[in-house]
Every structure is written in structure tokens, then in C-alpha cells.
Design an enzyme around this catalytic site. Structure first.
Site, PDB file in Angstrom:
ATOM      1  N   SER A  83       2.817   0.824 -12.502  1.00 47.96           N
ATOM      2  CA  SER A  83       3.669  -0.043 -13.308  1.00 47.96           C
ATOM      3  C   SER A  83       3.402   0.180 -14.787  1.00 47.96           C
ATOM      4  CB  SER A  83       3.336  -1.495 -12.948  1.00 47.96           C
ATOM      5  OG  SER A  83       3.936  -2.376 -13.864  1.00 47.96           O
ATOM      6  N   TYR A 114      -2.531  -9.062 -11.269  1.00 50.61           N
ATOM      7  CA  TYR A 114      -1.610  -8.075 -10.683  1.00 50.61           C
ATOM      8  C   TYR A 114      -1.708  -6.756 -11.455  1.00 50.61           C
ATOM      9  CZ  TYR A 114       2.600  -5.377  -9.991  1.00 50.61           C
ATOM     10  OH  TYR A 114       3.458  -4.324  -9.772  1.00 50.61           O
ATOM     11  N   LYS A 154      -3.170  -2.733 -10.412  1.00 47.11           N
ATOM     12  CA  LYS A 154      -2.495  -1.432 -10.606  1.00 47.11           C
ATOM     13  C   LYS A 154      -3.397  -0.480 -11.388  1.00 47.11           C
ATOM     14  CE  LYS A 154       1.365  -2.228  -8.493  1.00 47.11           C
ATOM     15  NZ  LYS A 154       1.616  -1.597  -7.200  1.00 47.11           N
TER      16      LYS A 154
HETATM   17  P1  NAD Z   1       8.551  -5.623  -2.514  1.00 43.86           P
HETATM   18  O1  NAD Z   1       7.706  -6.835  -2.406  1.00 43.86           O
HETATM   19  O2  NAD Z   1      10.007  -5.748  -2.250  1.00 43.86           O
HETATM   20  O3  NAD Z   1       7.955  -4.457  -1.607  1.00 43.86           O
HETATM   21  C1  NAD Z   1       6.586  -4.358  -1.293  1.00 43.86           C
HETATM   22  C2  NAD Z   1       6.504  -4.234   0.213  1.00 43.86           C
HETATM   23  O4  NAD Z   1       5.138  -4.120   0.611  1.00 43.86           O
HETATM   24  C3  NAD Z   1       7.090  -5.437   0.948  1.00 43.86           C
HETATM   25  O5  NAD Z   1       7.998  -4.980   1.932  1.00 43.86           O
HETATM   26  C4  NAD Z   1       5.872  -6.104   1.592  1.00 43.86           C
HETATM   27  O6  NAD Z   1       6.198  -6.749   2.811  1.00 43.86           O
HETATM   28  C5  NAD Z   1       4.961  -4.919   1.764  1.00 43.86           C
HETATM   29  N1  NAD Z   1       3.528  -5.219   1.859  1.00 43.86           N
HETATM   30  C6  NAD Z   1       2.764  -5.946   1.002  1.00 43.86           C
HETATM   31  N2  NAD Z   1       1.489  -5.965   1.434  1.00 43.86           N
HETATM   32  C7  NAD Z   1       1.445  -5.238   2.587  1.00 43.86           C
HETATM   33  C8  NAD Z   1       0.422  -4.899   3.494  1.00 43.86           C
HETATM   34  N3  NAD Z   1      -0.837  -5.316   3.330  1.00 43.86           N
HETATM   35  N4  NAD Z   1       0.737  -4.147   4.565  1.00 43.86           N
HETATM   36  C9  NAD Z   1       2.007  -3.716   4.757  1.00 43.86           C
HETATM   37  N5  NAD Z   1       3.022  -4.006   3.933  1.00 43.86           N
HETATM   38  C10 NAD Z   1       2.733  -4.760   2.849  1.00 43.86           C
HETATM   39  O7  NAD Z   1       8.317  -5.028  -3.992  1.00 43.86           O
HETATM   40  P2  NAD Z   1       9.051  -3.823  -4.722  1.00 43.86           P
HETATM   41  O8  NAD Z   1       9.724  -4.382  -5.905  1.00 43.86           O
HETATM   42  O9  NAD Z   1       9.791  -2.994  -3.756  1.00 43.86           O
HETATM   43  O10 NAD Z   1       7.763  -3.049  -5.245  1.00 43.86           O
HETATM   44  C11 NAD Z   1       7.208  -1.949  -4.552  1.00 43.86           C
HETATM   45  C12 NAD Z   1       5.939  -1.526  -5.272  1.00 43.86           C
HETATM   46  O11 NAD Z   1       6.265  -1.193  -6.621  1.00 43.86           O
HETATM   47  C13 NAD Z   1       4.882  -2.617  -5.353  1.00 43.86           C
HETATM   48  O12 NAD Z   1       3.615  -2.024  -5.201  1.00 43.86           O
HETATM   49  C14 NAD Z   1       5.048  -3.166  -6.758  1.00 43.86           C
HETATM   50  O13 NAD Z   1       3.843  -3.693  -7.253  1.00 43.86           O
HETATM   51  C15 NAD Z   1       5.457  -1.916  -7.514  1.00 43.86           C
HETATM   52  N6  NAD Z   1       6.209  -2.212  -8.742  1.00 43.86           N
HETATM   53  C16 NAD Z   1       7.312  -3.023  -8.675  1.00 43.86           C
HETATM   54  C17 NAD Z   1       8.023  -3.316  -9.832  1.00 43.86           C
HETATM   55  C18 NAD Z   1       9.200  -4.250  -9.799  1.00 43.86           C
HETATM   56  O14 NAD Z   1       9.537  -4.805 -10.848  1.00 43.86           O
HETATM   57  N7  NAD Z   1       9.860  -4.444  -8.674  1.00 43.86           N
HETATM   58  C19 NAD Z   1       7.622  -2.764 -11.048  1.00 43.86           C
HETATM   59  C20 NAD Z   1       6.505  -1.920 -11.080  1.00 43.86           C
HETATM   60  C21 NAD Z   1       5.798  -1.656  -9.906  1.00 43.86           C
HETATM   61  C1  WQD Z   2      11.985  -9.668 -17.997  1.00 49.15           C
HETATM   62  C2  WQD Z   2      12.309 -10.454 -19.258  1.00 49.15           C
HETATM   63  C3  WQD Z   2      11.048 -12.475 -19.548  1.00 49.15           C
HETATM   64  C4  WQD Z   2      12.726 -14.609 -16.127  1.00 49.15           C
HETATM   65  C5  WQD Z   2       7.437  -7.837 -14.619  1.00 49.15           C
HETATM   66  C6  WQD Z   2       5.993  -7.469 -14.466  1.00 49.15           C
HETATM   67  C7  WQD Z   2       5.833  -5.987 -14.582  1.00 49.15           C
HETATM   68  C8  WQD Z   2       6.781  -5.277 -13.632  1.00 49.15           C
HETATM   69  C9  WQD Z   2       8.181  -5.727 -13.770  1.00 49.15           C
HETATM   70  C10 WQD Z   2       5.670  -4.934 -11.569  1.00 49.15           C
HETATM   71  C11 WQD Z   2      11.074 -11.006 -19.947  1.00 49.15           C
HETATM   72  C12 WQD Z   2      12.515 -12.767 -19.365  1.00 49.15           C
HETATM   73  C13 WQD Z   2      12.452 -13.633 -17.070  1.00 49.15           C
HETATM   74  C14 WQD Z   2      13.342 -15.820 -16.534  1.00 49.15           C
HETATM   75  C15 WQD Z   2      13.410 -14.980 -18.785  1.00 49.15           C
HETATM   76  N1  WQD Z   2       6.461  -5.563 -12.267  1.00 49.15           N
HETATM   77  N2  WQD Z   2      12.798 -13.815 -18.370  1.00 49.15           N
HETATM   78  N3  WQD Z   2      13.681 -15.946 -17.856  1.00 49.15           N
HETATM   79  O1  WQD Z   2       7.870  -9.599 -17.132  1.00 49.15           O
HETATM   80  O2  WQD Z   2       9.092  -7.563 -18.021  1.00 49.15           O
HETATM   81  O3  WQD Z   2       7.846  -7.416 -15.924  1.00 49.15           O
HETATM   82  O4  WQD Z   2       8.221  -7.142 -13.649  1.00 49.15           O
HETATM   83  O5  WQD Z   2       4.905  -4.098 -11.888  1.00 49.15           O
HETATM   84  O6  WQD Z   2       4.497  -5.712 -14.296  1.00 49.15           O
HETATM   85  O7  WQD Z   2       5.229  -8.112 -15.464  1.00 49.15           O
HETATM   86  O8  WQD Z   2       9.919  -8.694 -15.936  1.00 49.15           O
HETATM   87  O9  WQD Z   2      11.926  -9.659 -14.940  1.00 49.15           O
HETATM   88  O10 WQD Z   2       9.871 -11.106 -15.152  1.00 49.15           O
HETATM   89  O11 WQD Z   2      11.132 -10.465 -17.191  1.00 49.15           O
HETATM   90  O12 WQD Z   2      13.738 -15.142 -19.970  1.00 49.15           O
HETATM   91  O13 WQD Z   2      13.580 -16.732 -15.743  1.00 49.15           O
HETATM   92  O14 WQD Z   2      13.098 -11.574 -18.888  1.00 49.15           O
HETATM   93  O15 WQD Z   2      10.491 -13.287 -20.523  1.00 49.15           O
HETATM   94  O16 WQD Z   2      11.307 -10.903 -21.317  1.00 49.15           O
HETATM   95  P1  WQD Z   2       8.621  -8.387 -16.871  1.00 49.15           P
HETATM   96  P2  WQD Z   2      10.715 -10.027 -15.700  1.00 49.15           P
END
Ligand code: NAD
Ligand code: WQD
Length: 339
Positions: free
Chosen positions: A125, A150, A154
Site C-alpha cells: 500500500s 494496518y 504492510k
Molecule cells: P478485501 O477485504 O476485499 O479482500 C481481502 C480478502 O482477504 C477478503 O476476501 C478476506 O476474506 C480475505 N482474508 C482476510 N484474512 C484472511 C485469512 N486469514 N485467510 C484467508 N483469507 C483472508 O480487500 P481488498 O480491497 O480486495 O484488498 C486486498 C489487499 O490489498 C489487502 O491485503 C489490502 O490490505 C490491500 N490493499 C487494499 C487497498 C484498498 O484500498 N482496497 C489499498 C492498498 C492495499
Molecule cells: C479518501 C479521502 C478522507 C471517507 C485508505 C488507507 C490506505 C489505503 C486506501 C489500504 C480522504 C476522505 C473518506 C469519508 C471523507 N488502503 N473521506 N469522508 O484514507 O486515502 O486510504 O484506503 O492500504 O492505506 O489509509 O482512503 O477512501 O478512506 O479516504 O471525507 O466518509 O476521502 O479524508 O481524504 P485513504 P479513504
């Protein structure tokens, strides 16, 4: 063609990646415990692609279960999506986050070693750049100070992959640092399906638009940005999924660790997102300005040149596409996969 195991593959990004891998000719095996997803997502992946997925209900921390999966399938590469990802919850329950996220990584690496599987891609991330790096973020920067557990999981998992690759020089690791994924598959059949009150901006907006929530609170309008609201690098989830296909092609032919930012390189403010959503979809989104949210940075976005140069990957979808597809998914599935 090679077989890819998607750990956590039933989730938001995993399910979209499954579609793109199948379309590119890869075979896909999914292991997920459905702690934040539903097997219905994978049934829909099969409908979209007309191809089948081998699906296991499995906790990825469970090495016995992983051994069963690796014995039954010749896995060429693993993509590790499995993790808990709610920032606020990680502050309340840090041990749960460290236990789940770190243990899934250790179990996967141990069982991969046992079966001689050398190729792995990890969902990292942009959060690992922390608080002190200047924007735009570039892969040569050191990891910074994270504002929540969190983010630390990562950063720690990146370190674990780097140490594992130092010890085993045949290991090929790609660390993908995602920026802010939004949008959904253009069919409207798969998308983001948060449990309870959404933490992230776009699912909150779509739930206001569909009438499930009264209004959006915009967290702060006094930031040092052009309109006072925070700016982020929003990326369409299908672009992100295609990035995983490119990373899979790459990881199969290399050794060592490579880090790639997956973002568009262009930031948009919260206000711009709300306005684009209303304009593109012709639906109002009621919002109010509220206090800043703890831990939010005013602005961050990617330098995405490395992925373009080495993976040959650039984003294709616009902000309007992201808003259209997010809404298409939400209005076709007001209750997510429970419909
Ligand atoms: P998500 O929650 O939709 O997907 C994660 C999946 O992992 C889910 O299906 C959950 O059931 C599964 N899971 C969690 N723990 C598990 C375990 N112990 N065993 C088996 N399955 C397990 O989230 P996503 O948005 O698809 O994110 C996927 C990955 O990308 C995550 O690692 C998340 O941290 C990372 N990521 C997401 C974002 C975002 O904004 N969505 C941003 C950066 C990084
Ligand atoms: C986006 C913008 C909020 C909700 C997070 C994690 C990051 C990554 C992606 C996994 C921000 C604003 C949000 C609301 C708002 N995840 N906001 N009202 O915080 O950039 O990133 O998700 O790795 O690690 O921190 O994403 O979608 O929560 O927020 O005003 O109800 O929207 O302040 O500026 P963020 P977000």
C-alpha cells in the site's frame, strides 16, 4: 499456462484480478476464509469470463490447509491479497491485525518454500511511504512512519519478503503499492462490498446515492490543497487488476525483489470526486463538511513511471469511468453480494 494462487482472492481486488488473469489465459486457484467477502464473487467471476476457478474455503494462516492446496495444484505463482484492511479498526484491535496479516504472510512463505514455489506478488500500500516522504511517492524512497497498525503490518510484511528473498536468492518477489482503488467491473457484476459502515470514500458516496446513508461527511476542508479537501490518487480497480497480470508475467521471469507503485499519478480532491460522481451519474450526493479524520495526510499520489517502463503498464480508465462503474455496481447490487 501457469497457475496462480490468489490468497484472499474472493475480495474486492482479488476478484477483479481473477477476471483479468483468466482473460489473459492463466489458471486461477482461490483460497479465502470469507472474513470480508463471499464465494458469490467467484461465481460471478466465472460468469463474466466463462472459465472456472478452483475455490477453497481456507484460512491462509493454516499451513495444513495450504499444504492440501499446494499438493492438489501445481502452483507457479502466488498473489497475496489476504489481509484485514480497515485502518480505524486496526487502531482499536492492533493484535488482531498483526496476527492475521503477518501470519498469513509467514504461512504462505513457509508452504511455498516446502513446495519449491518461488514467485510471489504482495498487495502492499501507498501507506508504507508514511508521513515524512514528499509527494509524488517514488519507489526509491525509504518506507516512512505509518500512522496506524494496518500500515505497519504492510511495512513489516514488505520487510519479511525482502529478508526471505535475501536468504533464498531464487525467490522472485513483486511488492505492489496500491494507491486508492475505486470503481468496479464494467458489467456491474462484481465490486466492493464493505461490511457495515464503509470506511472508504467511494463506497460511502455510493451508499448515500442509493439512499442507504443520509449524507457524506467530508473530513476537513481546511487542508493546504486547492479546494481545502484532501487529494488522493484514485485508480480504477480494473486498471489495478491488469497491473497484477503484468506483475505476474514479470514475476515468473525474474529473481529478487521489485517494488512498483500502482496509481495513475494524478490526484483528485474529495470535493472533485463528489462533483464528478454527481455529474457523471446524474444523482445527488448530500454532503457536509466535518472535522479532519485522525491520521489523514493532506495529499499523496504516485509517480507511476517505473510500472510503465518495466511492466509496460499504464492506466486506461478515467475518473468519470471510476464514478460510472462504482455507481453501476451499487445500483445493481444495493446489498452487495447479499442480493
Ligand atoms: P478485501 O477485504 O476485499 O479482500 C481481502 C480478502 O482477504 C477478503 O476476501 C478476506 O476474506 C480475505 N482474508 C482476510 N484474512 C484472511 C485469512 N486469514 N485467510 C484467508 N483469507 C483472508 O480487500 P481488498 O480491497 O480486495 O484488498 C486486498 C489487499 O490489498 C489487502 O491485503 C489490502 O490490505 C490491500 N490493499 C487494499 C487497498 C484498498 O484500498 N482496497 C489499498 C492498498 C492495499
Ligand atoms: C479518501 C479521502 C478522507 C471517507 C485508505 C488507507 C490506505 C489505503 C486506501 C489500504 C480522504 C476522505 C473518506 C469519508 C471523507 N488502503 N473521506 N469522508 O484514507 O486515502 O486510504 O484506503 O492500504 O492505506 O489509509 O482512503 O477512501 O478512506 O479516504 O471525507 O466518509 O476521502 O479524508 O481524504 P485513504 P479513504
Amino acid at each position: 499456462m501457469a497457475t496462480v494462487l490468489l490468497a484472499g482472492g474472493a475480495g474486492y481486488i482479488g476478484s477483479h484480478t481473477a477476471v483479468e488473469l483468466l482473460n489473459a489465459g492463466y489458471d486461477v486457484v482461490v483460497a479465502d476464509n470469507y472474513s470480508n467477502s463471499s464465494p458469490e464473487a467467484i461465481r460471478r467471476v466465472e460468469k463474466i469470463t466463462g472459465k472456472s476457478v478452483k475455490l477453497y474455503e481456507a484460512d491462509v494462516r493454516d499451513t495444513a490447509k495450504l499444504t492440501e492446496i499446494f499438493s492438489a495444484n501445481k502452483i507457479d505463482a502466488v498473489i497475496h491479497f489476504a489481509g484485514l484492511k480497515a485502518v480505524g479498526e486496526s487502531v482499536q484491535k492492533p493484535l488482531m491485525y498483526y496476527r492475521n496479516n503477518i501470519d498469513t504472510t509467514l504461512s504462505l512463505l513457509e508452504v511455498m518454500a516446502e513446495f519449491g514455489v518461488k514467485n510471489v506478488i504482495f498487495s502492499s500500500s501507498a501507506t508504507v511511504y508514511g508521513e515524512e516522504n514528499p509527494i509524488p511517492y517514488i519507489e526509491t524512497m525509504k518506507r516512512g512512519t505509518c500512522s496506524n497498525p494496518y500500515g505497519w503490518t504492510k511495512a513489516m510484511m514488505e520487510q519479511i519478503f525482502e529478508d526471505a528473498a535475501k536468504a533464498d536468492t531464487d525467490l522472485s518477489v513483486v511488492l505492489l503499492r496500491y494507491f486508492n482503488p475505486i470503481g468496479a467491473h464494467p458489467t456491474g457484476m462484481i465490486g466492493e462490498d464493505p461490511c457495515g459502515i464503509p470506511n472508504n470514500l467511494m463506497p460511502f458516496i455510493t451508499q448515500v446515492a442509493v439512499g442507504k446513508r443520509d449524507h457524506l461527511t467530508v473530513f476537513g476542508n481546511d487542508y493546504p490543497t486547492p479546494d481545502g479537501t484532501c487529494r488522493r490518487d484514485y485508480i480504477h480497480v480494473v486498471d489495478l487488476a491488469v497491473g497484477h497480470v503484468k506483475a505476474t508475467d514479470y514475476v515468473l521471469g525474474h529473481k529478487g525483489v521489485e517494488v512498483f507503485n500502482l496509481g495513475t499519478g494524478t490526484p483528485y480532491s474529495v470535493k472533485e470526486i463528489v462533483e464528478a460522481f454527481e455529474r457523471v451519474n446524474g444523482v445527488p450526493v448530500k454532503y457536509e463538511f466535518g472535522a479532519r479524520r485522525f491520521g489523514d495526510l493532506p495529499e499523496f499520489y504516485a509517480n507511476a513511471d517505473k510500472a510503465a517502463e518495466i511492466l509496460g503498464w499504464t492506466t486506461q480508465y478515467t475518473l468519470d469511468d471510476m464514478c460510472r462503474d462504482s455507481w453501476n455496481w451499487q445500483k445493481n447490487n444495493p446489498n452487495g453480494y447479499r442480493d
